[in-house]
Design an enzyme around this catalytic site. Structure first.
Site, mmCIF file in Angstrom:
data_model
loop_
_atom_site.group_PDB
_atom_site.id
_atom_site.type_symbol
_atom_site.label_atom_id
_atom_site.label_comp_id
_atom_site.label_asym_id
_atom_site.label_seq_id
_atom_site.Cartn_x
_atom_site.Cartn_y
_atom_site.Cartn_z
ATOM 1 N N LYS A 57 13.933 -13.664 -42.660
ATOM 2 C CA LYS A 57 15.184 -14.021 -43.345
ATOM 3 C C LYS A 57 14.977 -15.338 -44.110
ATOM 4 N N GLY A 116 10.351 -17.193 -26.787
ATOM 5 C CA GLY A 116 10.750 -18.162 -27.824
ATOM 6 C C GLY A 116 12.248 -18.218 -28.039
ATOM 7 N N THR A 162 18.666 3.694 -41.985
ATOM 8 C CA THR A 162 17.704 3.513 -40.891
ATOM 9 C C THR A 162 18.444 3.793 -39.582
ATOM 10 N N ASN A 202 25.973 -17.560 -23.298
ATOM 11 C CA ASN A 202 26.039 -16.097 -23.194
ATOM 12 C C ASN A 202 26.769 -15.631 -21.929
ATOM 13 N N ASP A 212 13.342 -13.540 -19.749
ATOM 14 C CA ASP A 212 13.891 -14.121 -20.974
ATOM 15 C C ASP A 212 13.216 -13.558 -22.221
ATOM 16 N N ARG A 213 13.901 -13.649 -23.347
ATOM 17 C CA ARG A 213 13.344 -13.309 -24.666
ATOM 18 C C ARG A 213 12.288 -14.372 -25.005
ATOM 19 N N ALA A 267 21.434 -5.463 -46.648
ATOM 20 C CA ALA A 267 20.405 -4.609 -46.038
ATOM 21 C C ALA A 267 19.299 -5.453 -45.422
ATOM 22 N N ASN A 270 27.999 -12.570 -35.363
ATOM 23 C CA ASN A 270 29.193 -11.755 -35.592
ATOM 24 C C ASN A 270 29.452 -10.813 -34.419
ATOM 25 N N TYR A 282 12.041 -12.087 -36.954
ATOM 26 C CA TYR A 282 13.239 -11.746 -37.750
ATOM 27 C C TYR A 282 13.690 -12.964 -38.559
ATOM 28 N N THR A 322 21.453 -15.951 -42.497
ATOM 29 C CA THR A 322 21.808 -16.206 -41.101
ATOM 30 C C THR A 322 21.501 -17.644 -40.677
ATOM 31 N N ASP A 323 22.241 -18.110 -39.671
ATOM 32 C CA ASP A 323 21.963 -19.453 -39.126
ATOM 33 C C ASP A 323 20.613 -19.501 -38.401
ATOM 34 N N GLU A 324 20.042 -18.310 -38.085
ATOM 35 C CA GLU A 324 18.762 -18.307 -37.344
ATOM 36 C C GLU A 324 17.641 -18.958 -38.142
ATOM 37 N N VAL A 368 21.186 -9.924 -18.652
ATOM 38 C CA VAL A 368 21.320 -11.260 -19.253
ATOM 39 C C VAL A 368 19.933 -11.912 -19.278
HETATM 40 P P1 NAD Z 1 22.674 -3.823 -39.234
HETATM 41 O O1 NAD Z 1 21.324 -3.731 -38.629
HETATM 42 O O2 NAD Z 1 23.857 -3.356 -38.476
HETATM 43 O O3 NAD Z 1 22.686 -3.005 -40.625
HETATM 44 C C1 NAD Z 1 21.639 -3.069 -41.533
HETATM 45 C C2 NAD Z 1 21.880 -1.998 -42.598
HETATM 46 O O4 NAD Z 1 20.829 -2.116 -43.586
HETATM 47 C C3 NAD Z 1 21.819 -0.571 -42.062
HETATM 48 O O5 NAD Z 1 22.867 0.196 -42.620
HETATM 49 C C4 NAD Z 1 20.475 -0.053 -42.541
HETATM 50 O O6 NAD Z 1 20.432 1.357 -42.756
HETATM 51 C C5 NAD Z 1 20.301 -0.824 -43.848
HETATM 52 N N1 NAD Z 1 18.888 -0.969 -44.235
HETATM 53 C C6 NAD Z 1 17.868 -1.426 -43.460
HETATM 54 N N2 NAD Z 1 16.712 -1.391 -44.163
HETATM 55 C C7 NAD Z 1 17.019 -0.935 -45.394
HETATM 56 C C8 NAD Z 1 16.259 -0.687 -46.550
HETATM 57 N N3 NAD Z 1 14.928 -0.894 -46.570
HETATM 58 N N4 NAD Z 1 16.883 -0.230 -47.662
HETATM 59 C C9 NAD Z 1 18.231 -0.011 -47.654
HETATM 60 N N5 NAD Z 1 18.991 -0.194 -46.566
HETATM 61 C C10 NAD Z 1 18.409 -0.656 -45.451
HETATM 62 O O7 NAD Z 1 22.823 -5.334 -39.688
HETATM 63 P P2 NAD Z 1 24.107 -6.310 -39.638
HETATM 64 O O8 NAD Z 1 24.216 -6.889 -38.293
HETATM 65 O O9 NAD Z 1 25.251 -5.605 -40.260
HETATM 66 O O10 NAD Z 1 23.605 -7.475 -40.613
HETATM 67 C C11 NAD Z 1 23.768 -7.354 -42.026
HETATM 68 C C12 NAD Z 1 23.191 -8.588 -42.693
HETATM 69 O O11 NAD Z 1 23.856 -9.760 -42.208
HETATM 70 C C13 NAD Z 1 21.702 -8.797 -42.414
HETATM 71 O O12 NAD Z 1 21.095 -9.250 -43.608
HETATM 72 C C14 NAD Z 1 21.667 -9.877 -41.344
HETATM 73 O O13 NAD Z 1 20.489 -10.633 -41.436
HETATM 74 C C15 NAD Z 1 22.898 -10.695 -41.714
HETATM 75 N N6 NAD Z 1 23.555 -11.418 -40.609
HETATM 76 C C16 NAD Z 1 23.893 -10.754 -39.459
HETATM 77 C C17 NAD Z 1 24.577 -11.447 -38.456
HETATM 78 C C18 NAD Z 1 25.007 -10.740 -37.176
HETATM 79 O O14 NAD Z 1 25.501 -11.412 -36.259
HETATM 80 N N7 NAD Z 1 24.892 -9.439 -37.061
HETATM 81 C C19 NAD Z 1 24.881 -12.817 -38.609
HETATM 82 C C20 NAD Z 1 24.479 -13.453 -39.789
HETATM 83 C C21 NAD Z 1 23.840 -12.749 -40.790
HETATM 84 O O1 DAU Z 2 22.944 -15.979 -35.375
HETATM 85 C C1 DAU Z 2 23.000 -14.903 -36.253
HETATM 86 C C2 DAU Z 2 22.159 -13.767 -35.723
HETATM 87 O O2 DAU Z 2 22.873 -13.228 -34.612
HETATM 88 C C3 DAU Z 2 21.904 -12.667 -36.760
HETATM 89 O O3 DAU Z 2 21.119 -13.201 -37.800
HETATM 90 C C4 DAU Z 2 21.174 -11.470 -36.128
HETATM 91 O O4 DAU Z 2 21.050 -10.412 -37.071
HETATM 92 C C5 DAU Z 2 21.989 -10.983 -34.946
HETATM 93 O O5 DAU Z 2 21.293 -9.939 -34.287
HETATM 94 C C6 DAU Z 2 22.258 -12.135 -33.962
HETATM 95 O O6 DAU Z 2 21.020 -12.566 -33.347
HETATM 96 P P1 DAU Z 2 20.963 -12.940 -31.793
HETATM 97 O O7 DAU Z 2 19.585 -12.800 -31.318
HETATM 98 O O8 DAU Z 2 21.654 -14.238 -31.543
HETATM 99 O O9 DAU Z 2 21.931 -11.767 -31.229
HETATM 100 P P2 DAU Z 2 21.816 -10.804 -29.957
HETATM 101 O O10 DAU Z 2 23.120 -10.068 -29.881
HETATM 102 O O11 DAU Z 2 20.569 -10.018 -29.942
HETATM 103 O O12 DAU Z 2 21.757 -11.839 -28.758
HETATM 104 C C7 DAU Z 2 22.773 -12.807 -28.553
HETATM 105 C C8 DAU Z 2 22.377 -13.650 -27.362
HETATM 106 O O13 DAU Z 2 22.431 -12.845 -26.183
HETATM 107 C C9 DAU Z 2 20.956 -14.179 -27.424
HETATM 108 O O14 DAU Z 2 20.911 -15.477 -26.837
HETATM 109 C C10 DAU Z 2 20.146 -13.197 -26.581
HETATM 110 C C11 DAU Z 2 21.155 -12.763 -25.518
HETATM 111 N N1 DAU Z 2 21.000 -11.379 -25.022
HETATM 112 C C12 DAU Z 2 20.955 -10.361 -25.932
HETATM 113 C C13 DAU Z 2 20.817 -9.058 -25.517
HETATM 114 C C14 DAU Z 2 20.739 -7.931 -26.525
HETATM 115 C C15 DAU Z 2 20.960 -11.119 -23.661
HETATM 116 O O15 DAU Z 2 21.047 -12.052 -22.828
HETATM 117 N N2 DAU Z 2 20.824 -9.821 -23.238
HETATM 118 C C16 DAU Z 2 20.730 -8.779 -24.107
HETATM 119 O O16 DAU Z 2 20.582 -7.614 -23.654
#
Ligand code: NAD
Ligand code: DAU
Length: 337
Positions: A155, A276, A36, A250, A273-274, A82, A181, A151, A126-128, A207
């Protein structure tokens, strides 16, 4: 061990593949990814010729794709990354893709794992799913599931399907729930890489709201080690929280990025703000620490510096992403904020 990794071309999945190939010379990995907008085979450039690694393009929501990969490869375990992973997309572009991939796609994998008698299924969650905390306390594995955005709701739905497969059919499944992460190969729609890239281009750093929302940051390599621990030693049917023990607002993260890049704080721009927006996440990782011996190894400031350096050294990687479709996304998401 032969592992099917779903979503291995994304941020955490690609880091996990690099980690596993480096740590376990006997491993065989099949990376199953639909590519994707978030999937990028460049993330796997360094291993694409490794005989222990195979890429298969396929969609977890498409039954024929899933059946084909399980027929072609006999697996010991599946590690399921995925997902549609970005909260803002689920809010602004709608939840449909999230429902399909995160819930239906997870169920298709669970069905295939049962049908093909794969020994173990690791679901990366995820912790979300726990929702938001007040100023005190941390999420435990027993905390109520109270997702607040589409989202997170999908999850949570996938976590419940995994739980049901274990309880109803005895599937050997384990769930990890990790905090935010950061690290190499993170798509520049997420806070840390977006802020690094904007700062490097002297663009405003958007922000959300007052910027006092708290996230618990973990370096991606520590998360990967945690998943490996759970894969090898986790108890079937259990959930394991994984956190960075570094929960900060943040604004503090953004200011640190500016400091590391020697850029002025005048680049910070507070925007609407985002909806919710969850106020605070913080993880209690006692269970994985005491039961499986996992410990965080990277402190936040060192890992952030390593990450900033990676984005400095790999400018072409994120510039290519930001030059394409991303521009339409950015205009739609931030244009009127
Ligand atoms: P990402 O968005 O970077 O990557 C997602 C990957 O999944 C991509 O390579 C995409 O091509 C693939 N994908 C999406 N839909 C698909 C489908 N229908 N079939 C096959 N492949 C598909 O995501 P990420 O940040 O690497 O997160 C990976 C996992 O970890 C997710 O399940 C997310 O919920 C979880 N997670 C992420 C974080 C974070 O901070 N990023 C924290 C906790 C848990
Ligand atoms: O907690 C784990 C989750 O962390 C994962 O499950 C999600 O896949 C991952 O995307 C992440 O979710 P968040 O919504 O916490 O991450 P994001 O990086 O989008 O945002 C982090 C914080 O920063 C959040 O409070 C929103 C804020 N933010 C984010 C963006 C993109 C901003 O203030 N400005 C921005 O432009």
């Amino acid at each position: 061990m032969k592992l099917l990794i779903t979503g291995g071309a994304g941020f955490i999945g690609s880091n996990f593949i690099h980690y596993m190939l480096a740590e376990h010379p006997d491993i065989q990995i099949v990376n199953f990814d639909a590519l994707t907008y978030a999937g990028n085979l460049e993330n796997l450039g360094p291993v694409e010729r490794n005989p222990h690694y195979t890429f298969v393009k396929g969609d977890i929501t498409v039954e024929a794709d899933v059946t084909a990969v399980f027929k072609a490869h006999v697996m010991d375990a599946v590690v399921h990354f995925a997902a549609e992973s970005h909260v803002d997309r689920s809010l602004h572009l709608g939840p449909e893709a999230f429902i399909r991939t995160n819930i239906l796609g997870t169920q298709r994998l669970l069905d295939a794992v049962r049908a093909h008698r794969v020994r173990r299924f690791v679901h990366v969650s995820t912790d979300e799913v726990y929702g938001s905390l007040e100023s005190e306390g941390r999420f435990m594995e027993t905390s109520p599931i109270q997702p607040n955005n589409p989202y997170a709701a999908t999850k949570a739905g996938s976590d419940f399907m995994v739980r049901a497969a274990h309880r109803s059919h005895g599937l050997d499944a384990v769930i990890t729930r990790c905090s935010n992460n950061f690290g190499p190969y993170q798509f520049p729609e997420k806070l840390i890489p977006l802020m690094i890239a904007n700062a490097l281009e002297n663009k405003p750093l958007p922000v959300y709201g007052d910027g006092r929302q708290v996230r618990d940051w973990i370096y991606v390599r520590d998360h990967c080690r945690g998943i490996d621990c759970v894969l090898r030693q986790g108890k079937a049917g259990e959930v394991y929280n994984i956190g960075g023990m570094h929960d900060v607002p943040n604004l503090e993260v953004v200011r640190l990025i500016l400091k590391l890049l020697d850029k002025p704080s005048s680049l910070i721009q507070h925007v609407t703000d985002r909806p919710g927006h969850d106020r605070r996440y913080a993880i209690d990782s006692t269970k994985i620490e005491t039961e499986l011996g996992w410990r965080r190894q990277f402190d936040f400031e060192t890992a952030l510096k390593v990450t900033v350096d990676w984005y400095l050294q790999n400018r072409a990687w994120w510039e290519r992403i930001r030059s394409g479709e991303y521009q339409k996304y950015y205009a739609a998401m931030y244009g009127n904020r």
